[in-house]
Design a protein around this motif. Structure first.
Motif, mmCIF file in Angstrom:
data_model
loop_
_atom_site.group_PDB
_atom_site.id
_atom_site.type_symbol
_atom_site.label_atom_id
_atom_site.label_comp_id
_atom_site.label_asym_id
_atom_site.label_seq_id
_atom_site.Cartn_x
_atom_site.Cartn_y
_atom_site.Cartn_z
ATOM 1 N N PHE A 172 0.847 -1.187 0.040
ATOM 2 C CA PHE A 172 -0.040 -0.115 0.114
ATOM 3 C C PHE A 172 0.981 1.291 -0.220
ATOM 4 O O PHE A 172 0.577 2.145 -0.616
ATOM 5 C CB PHE A 172 -0.867 -0.072 1.331
ATOM 6 N N SER B 21 2.379 1.952 -3.392
ATOM 7 C CA SER B 21 1.356 2.464 -4.225
ATOM 8 C C SER B 21 0.938 3.745 -3.994
ATOM 9 O O SER B 21 0.841 4.712 -4.956
ATOM 10 C CB SER B 21 -0.174 1.610 -4.397
ATOM 11 N N ALA B 22 0.819 4.223 -2.769
ATOM 12 C CA ALA B 22 0.531 5.562 -2.471
ATOM 13 C C ALA B 22 1.755 6.500 -2.688
ATOM 14 O O ALA B 22 1.380 7.568 -3.601
ATOM 15 C CB ALA B 22 0.391 5.811 -0.779
ATOM 16 N N ALA C 83 -3.715 -1.617 -7.049
ATOM 17 C CA ALA C 83 -5.049 -1.579 -5.978
ATOM 18 C C ALA C 83 -4.831 -2.917 -5.272
ATOM 19 O O ALA C 83 -5.717 -3.128 -4.305
ATOM 20 C CB ALA C 83 -6.437 -1.506 -6.495
ATOM 21 N N ASP C 84 -4.248 -3.909 -5.716
ATOM 22 C CA ASP C 84 -4.158 -5.256 -5.182
ATOM 23 C C ASP C 84 -2.737 -5.211 -4.369
ATOM 24 O O ASP C 84 -1.716 -5.517 -4.886
ATOM 25 C CB ASP C 84 -4.035 -6.382 -6.333
ATOM 26 N N HIS C 85 -3.031 -5.239 -2.986
ATOM 27 C CA HIS C 85 -1.653 -5.068 -2.192
ATOM 28 C C HIS C 85 -1.306 -6.231 -1.274
ATOM 29 O O HIS C 85 -0.665 -6.231 -0.300
ATOM 30 C CB HIS C 85 -2.014 -4.107 -0.931
#
Length: 179
Positions: free
Chosen positions: A18, A21-22, A67-69
């Motif tokens: 996450f 990705s952020a 979106a897939d963590h």
């Protein structure tokens, strides 16, 4: 940074976390915003580099987010050498803007208002996030190549792949990437 424009495209192993990705989303969105502003004004002096460079960097960094963590979500990006160069050029422009010297003052002003108002962050934090993204995109360890080759050619885990993954994760952690 060495110019790798003439170098081959190369596969890059990407984290699925996450926090990663952020970082990628934040950086990609900001690079896209600067690229759009530069394209509208047709003034690369105020934005330090051409609009197309900002847009190429935004696209490649934006493609890094997921979106897939789940930890098993292994992703590989085929990274063109020119795109990595664009990200490094944008990094240099942002560092110059953060130093608020000369031509970078306009970009610093634009970004400080935007980052504070939209993302509740500042230019230095953006540069830190971009450096974590660059640490992943620039990683060129033999272990990373071993891991990408294994993923492409061999189904299932192996001791070599597990050792290569451990080495890649350790390199990311040393660079401050949460994985």
């Amino acid at each position: 940074m060495s110019n790798r424009r003439n170098g081959p495209d190369r596969p890059v192993f990407l984290p699925a976390g996450f926090a990663w990705s952020a970082d990628a989303r934040l950086v990609g969105e900001v690079l896209d915003t600067v690229g759009s502003a530069a394209a509208v004004t047709l003034d690369e002096t105020r934005y330090l580099v051409p609009a197309l460079t900002w847009q190429i960097a935004a696209e490649v960094v934006g493609d890094c987010a997921t979106a897939d963590h789940r930890p098993e979500n292994v992703r590989v990006l085929l990274l063109p050498a020119y795109a990595l160069d664009a990200v490094w050029v944008c990094h240099s422009a942002l560092v110059q803007a953060a130093d608020s010297c000369g031509d970078g003052a306009h970009l610093a002003g634009l970004l400080s208002d935007y980052l504070d108002g939209v993302h509740s962050t500042d230019l230095r934090s953006l540069i830190d996030a971009l450096e974590r993204v660059l640490a992943v995109l620039s990683l060129d360890l033999p272990a990373a190549r071993t891991l990408v080759s294994h993923l492409a050619l061999t189904p299932g885990p192996s001791p070599d792949a597990q050792a290569a993954l451990a080495e890649v994760l350790a390199a990311w952690r040393r660079a401050g990437v949460v994985c």
